[in-house]
Design an enzyme around this catalytic site. Structure first.
Site, PDB file in Angstrom:
ATOM      1  N   SER A 108     -50.608  57.074 -33.433  1.00  0.00           N
ATOM      2  CA  SER A 108     -50.889  56.343 -32.400  1.00  0.00           C
ATOM      3  C   SER A 108     -50.872  54.837 -32.987  1.00  0.00           C
ATOM      4  O   SER A 108     -51.452  54.468 -33.909  1.00  0.00           O
ATOM      5  CB  SER A 108     -51.801  56.465 -31.502  1.00  0.00           C
ATOM      6  N   TYR A 130     -46.662  50.926 -29.353  1.00  0.00           N
ATOM      7  CA  TYR A 130     -46.644  50.194 -28.288  1.00  0.00           C
ATOM      8  C   TYR A 130     -46.339  48.824 -28.261  1.00  0.00           C
ATOM      9  O   TYR A 130     -46.340  48.088 -29.452  1.00  0.00           O
ATOM     10  CB  TYR A 130     -48.167  50.164 -27.469  1.00  0.00           C
ATOM     11  N   THR A 156     -43.279  54.658 -26.850  1.00  0.00           N
ATOM     12  CA  THR A 156     -43.512  55.150 -25.593  1.00  0.00           C
ATOM     13  C   THR A 156     -43.138  54.286 -24.480  1.00  0.00           C
ATOM     14  O   THR A 156     -43.427  53.035 -24.310  1.00  0.00           O
ATOM     15  CB  THR A 156     -45.162  55.032 -25.835  1.00  0.00           C
ATOM     16  N   LYS A 232     -40.457  58.225 -25.833  1.00  0.00           N
ATOM     17  CA  LYS A 232     -41.520  59.268 -25.228  1.00  0.00           C
ATOM     18  C   LYS A 232     -41.769  59.016 -23.936  1.00  0.00           C
ATOM     19  O   LYS A 232     -42.372  57.895 -23.705  1.00  0.00           O
ATOM     20  CB  LYS A 232     -42.528  59.194 -26.286  1.00  0.00           C
ATOM     21  N   HIS A 256     -47.434  61.407 -20.293  1.00  0.00           N
ATOM     22  CA  HIS A 256     -48.446  60.984 -20.958  1.00  0.00           C
ATOM     23  C   HIS A 256     -49.888  61.993 -20.626  1.00  0.00           C
ATOM     24  O   HIS A 256     -50.977  61.294 -20.410  1.00  0.00           O
ATOM     25  CB  HIS A 256     -48.634  59.581 -20.364  1.00  0.00           C
TER      26      HIS A 256
HETATM   27  C1  FNR Z   1     -52.673  60.056 -25.250  1.00  0.00           C
HETATM   28  N1  FNR Z   1     -51.441  59.819 -25.335  1.00  0.00           N
HETATM   29  C2  FNR Z   1     -51.062  58.787 -26.033  1.00  0.00           C
HETATM   30  N2  FNR Z   1     -49.460  58.621 -26.011  1.00  0.00           N
HETATM   31  C3  FNR Z   1     -49.032  57.709 -26.712  1.00  0.00           C
HETATM   32  O1  FNR Z   1     -47.827  57.451 -26.846  1.00  0.00           O
HETATM   33  N3  FNR Z   1     -49.769  56.829 -27.241  1.00  0.00           N
HETATM   34  C4  FNR Z   1     -51.182  56.755 -27.266  1.00  0.00           C
HETATM   35  O2  FNR Z   1     -51.820  55.990 -28.129  1.00  0.00           O
HETATM   36  C5  FNR Z   1     -51.820  57.855 -26.682  1.00  0.00           C
HETATM   37  N4  FNR Z   1     -52.954  58.123 -26.591  1.00  0.00           N
HETATM   38  C6  FNR Z   1     -53.636  59.216 -26.016  1.00  0.00           C
HETATM   39  C7  FNR Z   1     -54.842  59.346 -26.022  1.00  0.00           C
HETATM   40  C8  FNR Z   1     -55.491  60.535 -25.275  1.00  0.00           C
HETATM   41  C9  FNR Z   1     -57.113  60.688 -25.528  1.00  0.00           C
HETATM   42  C10 FNR Z   1     -54.725  61.512 -24.675  1.00  0.00           C
HETATM   43  C11 FNR Z   1     -55.114  62.651 -24.291  1.00  0.00           C
HETATM   44  C12 FNR Z   1     -53.343  61.262 -24.733  1.00  0.00           C
HETATM   45  C13 FNR Z   1     -50.519  60.926 -24.582  1.00  0.00           C
HETATM   46  C14 FNR Z   1     -50.058  61.971 -25.731  1.00  0.00           C
HETATM   47  O3  FNR Z   1     -49.376  61.463 -26.374  1.00  0.00           O
HETATM   48  C15 FNR Z   1     -49.577  63.151 -25.073  1.00  0.00           C
HETATM   49  O4  FNR Z   1     -48.376  62.697 -24.159  1.00  0.00           O
HETATM   50  C16 FNR Z   1     -50.337  64.114 -24.136  1.00  0.00           C
HETATM   51  O5  FNR Z   1     -51.608  64.019 -24.606  1.00  0.00           O
HETATM   52  C17 FNR Z   1     -49.847  65.460 -23.941  1.00  0.00           C
HETATM   53  O6  FNR Z   1     -50.400  66.211 -23.114  1.00  0.00           O
HETATM   54  P1  FNR Z   1     -51.922  67.085 -23.646  1.00  0.00           P
HETATM   55  O7  FNR Z   1     -51.053  68.104 -24.836  1.00  0.00           O
HETATM   56  O8  FNR Z   1     -52.895  66.338 -24.017  1.00  0.00           O
HETATM   57  O9  FNR Z   1     -51.830  68.087 -22.370  1.00  0.00           O
HETATM   58  C1  LAC Z   2     -54.037  56.781 -23.467  1.00  0.00           C
HETATM   59  C2  LAC Z   2     -53.389  55.924 -24.478  1.00  0.00           C
HETATM   60  C3  LAC Z   2     -53.859  54.923 -25.550  1.00  0.00           C
HETATM   61  O1  LAC Z   2     -53.279  57.333 -22.967  1.00  0.00           O
HETATM   62  O2  LAC Z   2     -52.302  55.887 -24.636  1.00  0.00           O
HETATM   63  O3  LAC Z   2     -55.388  56.392 -23.523  1.00  0.00           O
END
Ligand code: FNR
Ligand code: LAC
Length: 358
Positions: A108, A130, A156, A232, A256
């Site tokens: 990330s 980002y 993303t 994404k 997400h």
């Molecule tokens: C995320 N996700 C996410 N996506 C992204 O592009 N950048 C990020 O920094 C984050 N940060 C993030 C933090 C937390 C705590 C979660 C739960 C999710 C989304 C992540 O990449 C992904 O799309 C989802 O988590 C997929 O779903 P599951 O496997 O958690 O159900």
């Molecule tokens: C989140 C981020 C950081 O879902 O993508 O918290």
């Protein structure tokens, strides 16, 4: 811990026990009523398998090709923020687990360890981007990722404005002292404001990330780097087509993890139309709610090249650091291996649409 939890649901329960409430809620939660969060998971339960029999499945492998590289598994690590909230070593523990498992880690932008330190550990790390309003900082992040050895940039596209996550508002989510947005420190954006009565992360993102991002920025990003660029957060087939037209090297079907637009469709339901739209020109990946080996099989059957998991990695990290992640993901591999064999397939690439009923 000598005995690991049996499956990913048990890892989540164990993680809930050991994490502070604010952190558990941040990891586990979704937007508003968390309808999409639940739908991502539950949609898999409604898809039935029409398995094949009398195939020699005595020799099996989970090996999977991703953008021309072979990995040990089709289960990749989705980018998730702030790993030091779960474990002192943070993203360094995560990347060690990815290496042990022979999988790919997407790191990330909001890492709590500088990207150079993480990427130096392992050759298969992609960098999730980002886009900050400060395009100089953004350009610098991309250049640093490329220089450090990242294998691709994952842009993303579903988070220009932050979804309203009521758990984080209630808990006034913030980063504790000593933990910060390590990649943005040189740009002066390492600290998250503490806002009374709201989520500090929402305040950070809404003030610093660029809500004006559009398709021309994909072309701009491609011009900044020689690395493949994947998008994404796509669920609409028209956007999948536009992604290909604008030069994307891959598409990740994602909402997400239900954290952005609540009542968005479950990703597994969005996948087939996206796969059809890209007509095999670029690989398609999917994430969201994958918790069982059979979920992975269903995603592969609908045409995903591989899947990503977000929260399961965090639960493993919270429960047992790097070893905890390895144990959590191996529990999923065990299920996947059994499911593959019982579907009459010897490897992920042999899973076909025909094993889905209806
Ligand atoms: C995320 N996700 C996410 N996506 C992204 O592009 N950048 C990020 O920094 C984050 N940060 C993030 C933090 C937390 C705590 C979660 C739960 C999710 C989304 C992540 O990449 C992904 O799309 C989802 O988590 C997929 O779903 P599951 O496997 O958690 O159900
Ligand atoms: C989140 C981020 C950081 O879902 O993508 O918290």
């Amino acid at each position: 811990m000598t005995e690991w939890p049996l499956n990913l649901a048990a890892f989540e329960s164990a993680a809930r026990e050991c994490l502070p409430r604010m952190v558990y809620d941040y990891y586990a939660g979704g937007a508003l009523d968390e309808i999409t969060l639940r739908a991502n998971r539950e949609a898999y339960d409604d898809i039935a398998l029409r398995y094949r029999v009398l195939v020699d499945v005595g020799r099996r492998s989970l090996r999977t090709d991703v953008l021309g590289r072979e990995f040990e598994t089709p289960v990749l690590f989705a980018p998730t923020a702030f790993h030091r909230l779960a474990c002192e070593d943070g993203e360094l523990a995560t990347v060690r687990a990815a290496k042990t498992l022979g999988t790919l880690m997407v790191l990330s932008s909001l890492s709590t360890v500088p990207m150079e330190q993480v990427i130096a550990q392992y050759e298969h790390v992609w960098f999730q981007l980002y886009v900050y309003r400060d395009r100089g900082l953004t350009r610098e992040l991309v250049a640093r990722a490329e220089a450090a050895g990242a294998g691709a940039i994952v842009l993303t596209v579903d988070a220009q404005i932050w979804g309203r996550r009521e758990r984080d508002v209630r808990n006034q989510f913030h980063l504790p002292d000593g933990i910060n947005v390590a990649n943005a420190l040189p740009g002066g954006f390492g600290d998250m404001p503490e806002r009374e009565g709201d989520s500090g992360l929402a305040a950070y993102v809404n003030s610093l990330f660029d809500p004006a991002l559009d398709w021309e920025d994909v072309v701009w990003l491609k011009s900044l780097t020689k690395l493949p660029v994947l998008l994404k957060g796509i669920v609409h087939p028209d956007d999948a087509r536009l992604a290909v037209e604008h030069g994307a090297d891959g598409v990740m079907v994602s909402n997400h993890g239900g954290r952005q637009l609540d009542t968005a469709c479950a990703t597994i339901h969005a996948l087939p139309d996206v796969v059809a739209a890209v007509e095999g020109q670029v690989p398609v990946f999917v994430d969201g709610g994958i918790r069982r080996g059979t979920d992975v099989i269903k995603a592969l059957a609908y045409g995903a090249s591989a899947v990503l998991v977000g929260r399961p990695v965090l639960w493993g990290l919270a429960v047992g650091g790097s070893a905890g992640i390895v144990a959590a993901i191996r529990s999923l591999h065990t299920e996947l291996d059994v499911a593959l064999a019982l579907c009459g397939a010897t490897e992920p690439a042999r899973v076909t649409r025909g094993i889905l009923a209806g």
